[in-house]
Design an enzyme around this catalytic site. Structure first.
Site, PDB file in Angstrom:
ATOM      1  N   HIS A  83       0.826  -1.213   0.000  1.00 53.88           N
ATOM      2  CA  HIS A  83       0.000   0.000   0.000  1.00 53.88           C
ATOM      3  C   HIS A  83       0.859   1.261   0.000  1.00 53.88           C
ATOM      4  O   HIS A  83       0.390   2.339  -0.351  1.00 53.88           O
ATOM      5  CB  HIS A  83      -0.957  -0.005   1.201  1.00 53.88           C
ATOM      6  CG  HIS A  83      -0.299   0.166   2.525  1.00 53.88           C
ATOM      7  ND1 HIS A  83       0.150  -0.883   3.284  1.00 53.88           N
ATOM      8  CD2 HIS A  83      -0.008   1.275   3.220  1.00 53.88           C
ATOM      9  CE1 HIS A  83       0.693  -0.413   4.403  1.00 53.88           C
ATOM     10  NE2 HIS A  83       0.605   0.885   4.388  1.00 53.88           N
ATOM     11  N   ASP A 129      -0.249  -7.730   1.349  1.00 57.93           N
ATOM     12  CA  ASP A 129       0.252  -6.357   1.432  1.00 57.93           C
ATOM     13  C   ASP A 129       1.771  -6.335   1.645  1.00 57.93           C
ATOM     14  O   ASP A 129       2.263  -6.084   2.752  1.00 57.93           O
ATOM     15  CB  ASP A 129      -0.459  -5.614   2.562  1.00 57.93           C
ATOM     16  CG  ASP A 129      -0.108  -4.135   2.604  1.00 57.93           C
ATOM     17  OD1 ASP A 129       0.458  -3.631   1.625  1.00 57.93           O
ATOM     18  OD2 ASP A 129      -0.416  -3.495   3.632  1.00 57.93           O
ATOM     19  N   SER A 222       3.669   2.629   8.697  1.00 59.22           N
ATOM     20  CA  SER A 222       3.250   1.698   7.660  1.00 59.22           C
ATOM     21  C   SER A 222       4.441   1.101   6.930  1.00 59.22           C
ATOM     22  O   SER A 222       5.407   1.796   6.628  1.00 59.22           O
ATOM     23  CB  SER A 222       2.376   2.399   6.639  1.00 59.22           C
ATOM     24  OG  SER A 222       1.081   2.569   7.125  1.00 59.22           O
TER      25      SER A 222
END
Length: 271
Positions: A83, A129, A222
């Site tokens: 992402h 991911d 992240s």
């Protein structure tokens, strides 16, 4: 409630969910727009750490702006969340900053030449991911730069072992990015109880849940590493993927599970 943004760095797992159990597409687009200097993820409830302790942790940047955290996994490759790189239309200005406890000074800049995203990555569910970035010049090992090995396929975190997540993300919801590296130990939550909390989102076999109230990854974290200790070092067990918009809430953060055979087979090309 679905996590608002998932890439955490350390304290507040910025996930891919939105408050109210419904994900807003425009909100999603905004937080994943690296052109707008997306900064999602930070360590909540942790403490400062040194890069010498976690020499595999690096900052993924776009035009010198920190957008996600990454983990060095080989001489020429670093792993992060898909992402974090999915919206890249080009790799212009994309670099990895490694070798420093500070987010802004003392480290080395490595130019990214390739962006390999898991072929099954789903931007709507965050399944699979993971992405791997190749750099132009090698990550020459020293006391502040080193790769981290993956856990074996189908590895399960032992009872009473709490993995550590690290990064430069925000230390509280709505706060600023941490100027120095931070880390926090968090308990693993089984996928079944995790699914019971995230009732509107599928927790797949490629995901691992971890966190406790007041201890979480957040915006800016992240793509960052979740590691388990070994005798002398660490192994990479997860990558910050998504979580609650309220970093450090009762909802556990969700990580890409490195022990998944599907994730392992993808990463095997680069380690």
């Amino acid at each position: 409630m679905r996590a608002v943004f998932l890439s955490l760095g350390l304290v507040c797992l910025a996930g891919l969910a939105v408050d109210g159990q419904t994900r807003s597409r425009s909100f999603f687009d905004f937080f994943f727009d690296v052109e707008n200097r997306l900064q999602n993820g930070r360590i909540v409830g942790g403490s400062t750490a040194t890069i010498a302790r976690y020499p595999f942790v690096a900052s993924l940047r776009r035009f010198s702006n920190h957008i996600c955290t990454a983990s060095i996994i080989s001489t020429l490759h670093a792993a992060t969340g898909a992402h974090c790189t999915y919206s890249f239309k080009s790799l212009s200005g994309v670099t990895i900053y490694a070798g420093s406890t500070s987010r802004t000074t003392g480290g080395r800049v490595f130019v990214v030449t390739d962006n390999f995203i898991h072929p099954k990555y789903d931007p709507d569910t965050f399944d699979f991911d993971v992405a791997v970035l190749r750099v132009k010049t090698p990550f020459t090992p020293n006391m502040n730069i080193a790769s981290v090995p993956l856990v074996p396929a189908n590895y399960a975190v032992p009872d009473k072992v709490q993995p550590t997540v690290a990064g430069w993300g925000r230390t509280s919801t709505g706060g600023t990015l941490s100027p120095t590296l931070r880390a926090v130990a968090i308990p693993v939550i089984g996928n079944i109880p995790c699914q019971e909390l995230w009732i509107d989102t599928d927790i797949t076999d490629n995901m691992l849940c971890a966190g406790a109230k007041g201890r979480d990854a957040c915006t800016g974290d992240s793509g960052g590493p979740l590691v388990v200790p070994t005798t002398n070092y660490f192994q990479l067990v997860g990558i910050v993927s998504w979580g609650s918009a309220a970093c450090g809430s009762e909802y556990p953060g969700v990580y890409t599970r490195m022990a998944s055979p599907s994730i392992q087979s993808f990463l095997a090309q680069y380690v």
